[in-house]
Design a protein around this motif. Structure first.
Motif, mmCIF file in Angstrom:
data_model
loop_
_atom_site.group_PDB
_atom_site.id
_atom_site.type_symbol
_atom_site.label_atom_id
_atom_site.label_comp_id
_atom_site.label_asym_id
_atom_site.label_seq_id
_atom_site.Cartn_x
_atom_site.Cartn_y
_atom_site.Cartn_z
ATOM 1 N N VAL A 16 -11.805 18.788 -43.390
ATOM 2 C CA VAL A 16 -10.492 19.039 -43.997
ATOM 3 C C VAL A 16 -9.387 18.419 -43.139
ATOM 4 O O VAL A 16 -8.434 17.832 -43.656
ATOM 5 C CB VAL A 16 -10.274 20.566 -44.195
ATOM 6 N N SER A 73 -7.169 24.282 -39.979
ATOM 7 C CA SER A 73 -8.461 24.253 -40.662
ATOM 8 C C SER A 73 -9.561 24.138 -39.617
ATOM 9 O O SER A 73 -10.286 23.146 -39.543
ATOM 10 C CB SER A 73 -8.520 23.096 -41.656
ATOM 11 N N ASP A 95 -2.703 28.302 -43.320
ATOM 12 C CA ASP A 95 -4.049 28.516 -42.796
ATOM 13 C C ASP A 95 -5.104 28.373 -43.873
ATOM 14 O O ASP A 95 -5.076 29.078 -44.880
ATOM 15 C CB ASP A 95 -4.116 29.923 -42.181
ATOM 16 N N ASN A 96 -6.039 27.489 -43.621
ATOM 17 C CA ASN A 96 -7.101 27.240 -44.604
ATOM 18 C C ASN A 96 -8.252 28.242 -44.488
ATOM 19 O O ASN A 96 -9.116 28.278 -45.347
ATOM 20 C CB ASN A 96 -7.608 25.810 -44.402
ATOM 21 N N SER A 97 -8.265 29.034 -43.436
ATOM 22 C CA SER A 97 -9.386 29.973 -43.260
ATOM 23 C C SER A 97 -9.145 31.248 -44.079
ATOM 24 O O SER A 97 -8.074 31.451 -44.643
ATOM 25 C CB SER A 97 -9.535 30.345 -41.786
ATOM 26 N N ALA A 321 -8.696 22.328 -50.580
ATOM 27 C CA ALA A 321 -8.327 22.665 -49.199
ATOM 28 C C ALA A 321 -7.088 21.877 -48.745
ATOM 29 O O ALA A 321 -5.970 22.381 -48.802
ATOM 30 C CB ALA A 321 -9.515 22.424 -48.263
#
Ligand code: A2P
Length: 351
Positions: A16, A73, A95-97, A321
């Motif tokens: 990502v 990410s 935040d991608n988490s 994402a």
């Protein structure tokens, strides 16, 4: 003079992260500075941006000084470890988490669906799970015409969801199997090449895995319908980077196919792909590298008078994402929402 921003990518060397780098370049994001962060393993590694090398730095307390936006990410534990430092430094973390997605004070944003939610951030905005992003982009336009009563989703998820190493592992598995050798299984518990398996996240007491519950809970939060009926079955398939989903929707009243097609052919972020004569519909290879979610095979549910079936494919790394995260960053700068605001603006400016 138009403003520009200091952006940091946390996890810049990952699947990502690499895509984030490309998107910032492609979309001519107004950058004053770009900082690339990863683990100490990658410190000093050069990455190309606009034809020039930028060296990756190991993330540290000082790494966020002067940064306006952090696109993170690098996994949930890394996000949790650095969130305080990022917010203290005055930056906004996108935040991608999954670390913060369900926290009430953290907006969970799909710009095509709930852009105004971003205005209320307190330093952290969460990017939803990839399967949820792709599904909500495709079904929210229908939900606006007639509220969805129930969603049943089945996913066919590519290797990219498990990161760059997992994608390489699937290729290595295919080669090993074709050579009659034992396939390597480090990122995945089982061989994915020439195989598929239910999503390998922890299973709850009701028998649903984490990935499935993300689709349930995140869709409810994004749609602001806390009791929306959603059920999902998530499966990993040996595709490199685009996810597919079969979606069954139930409405209170019948939803005409003509209206569904008309709405989806004008919906932001959606491309209708239907050629019934050629039996040509969305495929992961066609969705790879594309910004839009490809939607097709819209048909009446034969088992329910008010049900619709549809099929979609979307690039997991991109709209699932990185692109969604960059769109959130654009939403913040276009609406002057970098600093927390309490009053959501009526007029939301998209990029
Ligand atoms: P690194 O390459 O140095 O391990 P993917 O999802 O494709 O596996 O990528 C994960 C990203 O998160 C990579 O950029 C990886 O950096 C980064 N990362 C993983 N663990 C950490 C950590 N503890 N601190 C900072 N970055 C991390």
């Amino acid at each position: 003079m138009s403003q520009s921003y200091h952006v940091a990518i946390l996890g810049a060397t990952g699947a990502v992260g690499t895509e984030l780098l490309q998107l910032l370049e492609e979309r001519q994001f107004p950058l004053s500075k770009l900082t690339l962060l990863a683990s100490p393993r990658s410190a000093g590694q050069p990455l190309l941006f606009k034809g020039k090398e930028i060296l990756v730095e190991a993330v540290s307390d000082r790494a966020f000084d002067g940064v306006d936006i952090v696109l993170a990410s690098a996994g949930g534990s890394t996000s949790k470890a650095w969130a305080d430092a990022i917010v203290k430094a005055g930056a906004v973390m996108i935040d991608n988490s999954s670390a913060f997605r369900m926290q009430p004070n953290v907006p969970l944003v799909v710009p095509e669906v709930n852009p105004k939610a971003a205005a209320a951030h307190q330093g952290i905005i969460a990017n939803p799970n990839c399967t949820t992003i792709l599904m909500t982009v495709a079904i929210y336009p229908l939900h606006q015409v007639q509220p969805i009563q129930r969603i049943v989703a089945s996913t066919y998820q590519s290797a990219s969801g498990a990161g760059a190493r997992a994608m390489e592992e699937v290729k290595a598995q295919a080669i090993a199997i074709l050579n009659g050798e034992q396939p390597p299984t480090e990122s995945f518990p089982y061989p994915l090449a020439f195989n598929l398996f239910p999503h390998n996240t922890p299973i709850n007491e009701q028998g649903y895995c984490e990935e499935e519950m993300k689709m349930v809970n995140e869709t409810r939060k994004i749609f602001e319908v806390p009791d929306l009926r959603v059920s999902a079955t998530c499966v990993r398939v040996p595709v490199l980077r685009a996810h597919s989903e079969a979606i069954n929707l139930e409405f209170a009243q019948p939803f005409s196919l003509e209206t569904a097609r008309d709405v989806l052919s004008h919906a932001p972020g959606v491309k209708l792909v239907e050629d019934w004569e050629r039996n040509y519909f969305p495929m992961p290879i066609d969705a790879t590298g594309k910004d839009e979610v490809l939607v097709g095979r819209i048909r009446q549910d034969l088992s329910h008078p008010s049900g619709l079936e549809l099929w979609l494919c979307g690039d997991q790394v991109r709209k699932g994402a990185a692109l969604n995260a960059v769109q959130i960053a654009e939403l913040l700068i276009n609406n002057n929402w970098l600093k927390p605001t309490t009053v959501p603006s009526a007029a939301v400016s998209h990029s």
